[in-house]
Design a protein around this motif. Structure first.
Motif, short mmCIF file in Angstrom:
data_model
loop_
_atom_site.label_atom_id
_atom_site.label_comp_id
_atom_site.label_asym_id
_atom_site.label_seq_id
_atom_site.Cartn_x
_atom_site.Cartn_y
_atom_site.Cartn_z
N ARG A 184 12.88 -7.48 -3.55
CA ARG A 184 13.12 -7.96 -5.01
C ARG A 184 14.12 -8.97 -5.24
O ARG A 184 14.27 -9.75 -5.97
CB ARG A 184 13.26 -6.68 -5.94
N ASP A 226 12.23 -2.40 -0.32
CA ASP A 226 12.02 -2.95 -1.63
C ASP A 226 12.98 -3.47 -2.29
O ASP A 226 12.79 -4.80 -3.17
CB ASP A 226 11.52 -1.44 -2.53
N ALA A 263 -8.16 -4.44 3.81
CA ALA A 263 -7.09 -4.05 3.58
C ALA A 263 -5.61 -4.55 4.20
O ALA A 263 -4.82 -3.94 4.54
CB ALA A 263 -6.88 -2.39 3.80
N LYS A 264 -5.83 -5.82 4.47
CA LYS A 264 -4.92 -6.91 4.91
C LYS A 264 -4.48 -8.05 4.09
O LYS A 264 -5.64 -8.31 3.48
CB LYS A 264 -5.22 -7.29 6.31
N TRP A 307 12.16 2.66 2.65
CA TRP A 307 11.28 1.89 1.88
C TRP A 307 11.85 1.45 0.47
O TRP A 307 11.69 0.42 0.10
CB TRP A 307 10.17 2.64 1.42
N HIS A 330 11.88 7.55 2.87
CA HIS A 330 11.85 7.18 1.46
C HIS A 330 12.94 6.30 1.21
O HIS A 330 12.90 5.20 0.71
CB HIS A 330 12.12 8.19 0.55
N LYS A 358 2.95 -5.25 3.37
CA LYS A 358 3.54 -5.89 2.14
C LYS A 358 2.40 -5.99 1.04
O LYS A 358 2.91 -6.82 0.12
CB LYS A 358 4.08 -7.28 2.44
N ARG A 359 1.44 -5.63 1.11
CA ARG A 359 0.40 -5.82 0.03
C ARG A 359 0.57 -5.53 -1.34
O ARG A 359 0.44 -5.88 -2.23
CB ARG A 359 -1.00 -5.10 0.50
N ARG A 360 1.38 -4.36 -1.32
CA ARG A 360 1.73 -3.61 -2.44
C ARG A 360 2.73 -4.57 -3.36
O ARG A 360 2.81 -4.44 -4.53
CB ARG A 360 2.42 -2.24 -2.50
N TRP A 361 3.53 -5.42 -2.71
CA TRP A 361 4.54 -6.50 -3.42
C TRP A 361 3.72 -7.94 -3.53
O TRP A 361 4.56 -8.50 -4.32
CB TRP A 361 5.56 -6.62 -2.39
N GLU A 388 1.46 -9.20 -5.57
CA GLU A 388 1.34 -9.57 -6.85
C GLU A 388 2.80 -10.03 -7.38
O GLU A 388 2.95 -10.91 -8.40
CB GLU A 388 0.42 -8.76 -7.48
#
Length: 451
Positions: free
Chosen positions: A397, A393, A448-449, A389, A386, A416-419, A421
């Motif tokens: 940012r 993160d 999923a890529k 990550w 954790h 990095k898909r979650r970041w 947008e």
């Protein structure tokens, strides 16, 4: 008939691999922290026709397809998912044409990047992009991720060298984009669209790449050691402000230097906080870079015109990632910031590492603002802790807050898909999704890529 047997019947014997032990070797790339799924089979394609046949079959049966080159990617873009067909292009190794007069080369996607440059060198030309893995990575993977490299500060990234592509679409149709001309503005720029699309819009089966004349003389190499990462970053910013365009400018921090020297015993100064490695095409530029290094409080500056010494120094830089791997599991990141903010970003990475109690080794293509903080950790399960990550993160940012980017050359992949947008915004995200839907309506290309 079983769909896999059907596909095997459409292909030359031996192309389709279903043996679990062999398939296992094609399930993942160098992003070892991404969980790999179990493919149905692996296709070792040797021609555009075989790729087209496989895509027609996959489209008809709704089977997801994960394209793969040499598996050197660091973002999980070639990681298999359950029930997919891994479409391996590494056997498509033909150099179809080298045209010295018009300065282009036509290659298949499995050609090793360094081999492509050697083919250009044979006619006194060069191919610019040179990712650290250039002796093992394939041009297809470079195209899929819009790869950069050590020389991209001067020569640009992969997209800057592409004249045209041969692409197999999701339904098996084959299209050709661009051509052999230096200029061409007919229609939309589909060539640039496919470069960097990470196998989500089509399968690149061939490429026409521009070549350029090789420099008349070997570059001059400048090495500087610095008492702090901040001072090394100030040197980078100083070179940028001076208006000099170095052939390359690479940064390695103390932890990286120590990891390389502990492994290879090459006699690096492992007490220095950071080392900068730069190259220039002429003596005047080299002298200016050396002066900038000294003004930024360098402990030591040396200049060399020896080609062998330069090659050895570059090889040390290319060892950074495998040296880090010897220390533990690695999460390799790839942020970019405006070059004037390199000192601030380097300082922020140091702060984040301390705040989250994470070991971070930092190298950078410093000349173009592309930093590679590598998070090293221990994990018996392979899962990223954790705090790692959380540190990653914070790095992402911080880069975005400086007007930077999540990835300068590795791609978004699965990591990095979650970041995504967060960088491009909701409206641009919807445009990306619309393009994906238009070219891949059933969603079978590298799911999923990337997006």
């Amino acid at each position: 008939m079983d769909p896999i047997q059907e596909l095997a019947g459409l292909l030359t014997a031996g192309r389709l691999i279903t043996d679990p032990d062999i398939v296992d070797g094609y399930r993942r790339d160098e992003a070892h922290t991404v969980v790999a799924g179990q493919p149905l089979a692996v296709l070792l394609a040797t021609s555009t026709e075989e790729v087209s046949t496989a895509m027609r079959w996959a489209h008809a049966h709704g089977v997801p397809v994960v394209p793969r080159g040499a598996g050197t990617g660091l973002a999980g873009g070639a990681t298999a998912i359950d029930g997919c067909l891994v479409l391996c292009l590494s056997r498509m190794t033909a150099i179809r044409e080298v045209n010295a007069e018009d300065q282009y080369i036509v290659v298949e996607p499995g050609v090793i990047t360094a081999d492509l440059d050697r083919a250009a060198r044979a006619v006194n030309l060069m191919y610019g992009p040179d990712p650290s893995s250039w002796e093992t990575s394939t041009i297809g993977g470079n195209l899929a991720t819009n790869a950069g490299g050590l020389r991209c500060v001067k020569h640009g990234v992969t997209r800057d060298w592409v004249l045209g592509l041969e692409v197999v679409l999701a339904d098996g149709r084959v299209i050709h984009t661009g051509g052999h001309t230096v200029k061409g503005v007919t229609g939309y720029d589909l060539t640039s669209l496919f470069v960097g699309s990470e196998g989500t819009l089509g399968i690149i089966a061939g490429a026409t790449l521009r070549l350029r004349p090789r420099p008349a003389q070997e570059p001059i190499t400048i090495v500087g050691s610095f008492p702090s990462l901040r001072s090394a970053g100030e040197a980078v910013a100083g070179v940028v402000r001076s208006g000099i365009t170095p052939g390359l400018m690479e940064l390695m921090d103390r932890a990286t230097l120590r990891s390389i020297d502990d492994w290879k015993h090459v006699g690096l100064d492992t007490d220095t906080a950071a080392m900068l490695l730069a190259q220039a095409d002429d003596e005047q530029a080299a002298a200016l870079i050396g002066n900038v290094f000294e003004e930024a409080s360098a402990d030591f500056v040396a200049t060399s015109t020896d080609a062998l010494e330069a090659a050895q120094l570059l090889e040390i830089r290319r060892l950074a990632y495998p040296a880090a791997e010897r220390l533990g599991r690695c999460l390799v990141e790839d942020v970019g910031v405006p070059r004037s903010l390199i000192p601030d970003m380097i300082e922020r990475i140091e702060q984040i590492a301390a705040e989250h109690e994470v070991t971070v080794l930092t190298v950078a293509h410093a000349g173009d603002g592309n930093l590679h903080p590598t998070f090293v950790f221990e994990s018996s399960t392979g899962e990223v802790p954790h705090n790692v990550w959380a540190a990653a993160d914070a790095v992402f940012r911080s880069a975005l807050s400086m007007g930077g980017t999540l990835t300068g050359e590795h791609g978004v992949g699965a990591l990095k898909r979650r970041w995504l947008e967060l960088e491009i915004g909701a409206e641009a995200m919807s445009v990306h999704q619309a393009i994906k839907k238009a070219l891949d309506p059933t969603g079978i290309l590298n799911p999923a890529k990337a997006i």
